[in-house]
Design a protein around this motif. Structure first.
Motif, PDB file in Angstrom:
ATOM      1  N   SER A 169       0.831  -1.203   0.000  1.00  0.00           N
ATOM      2  CA  SER A 169       0.000   0.000   0.000  1.00  0.00           C
ATOM      3  C   SER A 169       0.871   1.261   0.000  1.00  0.00           C
ATOM      4  CB  SER A 169      -0.909   0.016   1.230  1.00  0.00           C
ATOM      5  OG  SER A 169      -1.705  -1.145   1.286  1.00  0.00           O
ATOM      6  N   GLU A 170       0.218   2.403  -0.216  1.00  0.00           N
ATOM      7  CA  GLU A 170       0.954   3.666  -0.175  1.00  0.00           C
ATOM      8  C   GLU A 170       1.569   3.878   1.195  1.00  0.00           C
ATOM      9  OE1 GLU A 170       0.421   8.414  -1.200  1.00  0.00           O
ATOM     10  OE2 GLU A 170      -1.069   6.964  -1.848  1.00  0.00           O
ATOM     11  N   LEU A 171       0.801   3.583   2.254  1.00  0.00           N
ATOM     12  CA  LEU A 171       1.334   3.584   3.612  1.00  0.00           C
ATOM     13  C   LEU A 171       1.495   2.141   4.051  1.00  0.00           C
ATOM     14  CD1 LEU A 171      -0.773   6.413   5.324  1.00  0.00           C
ATOM     15  CD2 LEU A 171       1.467   6.598   4.214  1.00  0.00           C
ATOM     16  N   VAL A 172       2.698   1.779   4.473  1.00  0.00           N
ATOM     17  CA  VAL A 172       2.970   0.390   4.834  1.00  0.00           C
ATOM     18  C   VAL A 172       2.785   0.141   6.328  1.00  0.00           C
ATOM     19  CG1 VAL A 172       4.542   0.095   2.902  1.00  0.00           C
ATOM     20  CG2 VAL A 172       5.456   0.823   5.116  1.00  0.00           C
ATOM     21  N   ASP A 173       2.658   1.220   7.103  1.00  0.00           N
ATOM     22  CA  ASP A 173       2.501   1.070   8.550  1.00  0.00           C
ATOM     23  C   ASP A 173       1.883   2.337   9.128  1.00  0.00           C
ATOM     24  OD1 ASP A 173       2.706  -0.157  11.053  1.00  0.00           O
ATOM     25  OD2 ASP A 173       4.701   0.681  11.440  1.00  0.00           O
ATOM     26  N   LEU A 174       1.123   2.171  10.206  1.00  0.00           N
ATOM     27  CA  LEU A 174       0.576   3.297  10.953  1.00  0.00           C
ATOM     28  C   LEU A 174       1.033   3.175  12.401  1.00  0.00           C
ATOM     29  CD1 LEU A 174      -3.153   3.429   9.728  1.00  0.00           C
ATOM     30  CD2 LEU A 174      -1.300   4.993   9.083  1.00  0.00           C
ATOM     31  N   VAL A 175       1.447   4.296  12.994  1.00  0.00           N
ATOM     32  CA  VAL A 175       1.889   4.268  14.386  1.00  0.00           C
ATOM     33  C   VAL A 175       1.304   5.459  15.143  1.00  0.00           C
ATOM     34  CG1 VAL A 175       4.030   2.995  13.975  1.00  0.00           C
ATOM     35  CG2 VAL A 175       4.041   5.483  13.772  1.00  0.00           C
ATOM     36  N   TRP A 176       0.849   5.197  16.366  1.00  0.00           N
ATOM     37  CA  TRP A 176       0.448   6.265  17.274  1.00  0.00           C
ATOM     38  C   TRP A 176       1.663   6.635  18.104  1.00  0.00           C
ATOM     39  CZ3 TRP A 176      -3.763   9.111  17.091  1.00  0.00           C
ATOM     40  CH2 TRP A 176      -4.931   8.590  16.506  1.00  0.00           C
TER      41      TRP A 176
END
Length: 244
Positions: A186-193
Motif C-alpha cells: 500500500s501507499e502507507l505500509v505502517d501506521l503508528v500512534w
C-alpha cells in the motif's frame, strides 16, 4: 499522496526550470488527546515510492473534483473558512469545504478511517470512486470535526508544487474503520500512534516536523479556535512564516 512540501538539494533545484503553479492539497493530523500525553497518527510511505520513500507523514493529497460535490454534515467553522480564504485565488465557502473534504477522503483512502457521522444513513448520489466507497459504509463526512491548523507552499522551481492546508481532527470522530488498507503493498505500509517527541524523532519531511511543533504549541495553548494559523512559503530562497 501525502504531505506535499518537497525538500530538494541544489542540484535537483537547478534541473527544474519551470516554475509550476502549486496544486491545492490537504492533509490530516489525527490527534488522540485522551491520555496525559497527546499522540498523533503517522503513516510510513512505501520505500518504492519516488516521492518521499520511507518517510513518515500525515495522510493527504490533492483536491479532486469529487471533493467539490460530495455531500457532508456540519460545516467548516467560520474562523477556519476565513483563514482558508486568505492569500489565495477564488476564496470562498466552496473552496474551504473542498479542502476539508479532501483531507477526510485522503485519510480514508490511505488509512481506512472514516471520519464523520453514521447517524443519518448513507449519503445519496456520492461522486464515483473513493467517495462512493466511503458512502457505502453509511457514513456522512463531518466538516465540523476538522480544524485548520497550518498551510505551506512548496518552494518555486520544484518538479511538483502543492499549496497544502493542514487540518487536525480528534481520533474520537472516527465513525468506521476499514481493515486491510495499510500493508506492504500500500501507499502507507505502517501506521503508528506516537507522542510528539516520538513523532519528531521519526524520519520526517522537514515541513512535517515544523507542523508537529506548531500543533504541539497550539495544544499547549489550549487549542482555542482563535489561535493563529501559520503559513509557510519561500521568499528569495528563505522560508517565511506568516500568521493567518
Amino acid at each position: 499522496m501525502t504531505d506535499h512540501v518537497l525538500t530538494l538539494n541544489q542540484t535537483e533545484r537547478a534541473r527544474t526550470k519551470v516554475n509550476l503553479r502549486p496544486k491545492d492539497a490537504a492533509t490530516m493530523m489525527i490527534l488522540d488527546r485522551s491520555g496525559t500525553r497527546p499522540k498523533v497518527l503517522m503513516g510510513k510511505r512505501h520505500a518504492g515510492h519516488k516521492f518521499m520513500p520511507g518517510k513518515y507523514v500525515f495522510p493527504g493529497g490533492r483536491v479532486d473534483d469529487g471533493d467539490r460535490r460530495m455531500v457532508a454534515t456540519g460545516a467548516v467553522a467560520q474562523i477556519c473558512e476565513d483563514r482558508l480564504g486568505k492569500r489565495c485565488l477564488r476564496p470562498g465557502a466552496g473552496k474551504a469545504r473542498a479542502l476539508a473534504l479532501a483531507a477526510i477522503r485522503e485519510t480514508f483512502e490511505e488509512t481506512g478511517l472514516l471520519f464523520g457521522s453514521a447517524e443519518f444513513g448513507a449519503p445519496e448520489a456520492p461522486p464515483a470512486g473513493s467517495w462512493h466507497d466511503f458512502a457505502a459504509q453509511g457514513v456522512f463526512p463531518d466538516l465540523s470535526a476538522v480544524t485548520f491548523v497550518a498551510r505551506a507552499i512548496t518552494p518555486p522551481r520544484r518538479p511538483k508544487r502543492f499549496d497544502t492546508r493542514f487540518f487536525a481532527i480528534d481520533a474520537s470522530a472516527v465513525a468506521r474503520r476499514i481493515e486491510g488498507v495499510v500493508g506492504p503493498d500500500s501507499e502507507l505500509v505502517d501506521l503508528v500512534w506516537v507522542d510528539f517527541d516520538e513523532a519528531k524523532a521519526l524520519d520526517l519531511p522537514s515541513i512535517t516536523k515544523v507542523v508537529i511543533e506548531e500543533v504541539e504549541a497550539r495544544i499547549a495553548a489550549g487549542f482555542a479556535p482563535w489561535l493563529p494559523v501559520p503559513f509557510y512559503w519561500e521568499k528569495r530562497g528563505s522560508f517565511v512564516r506568516e500568521e493567518l
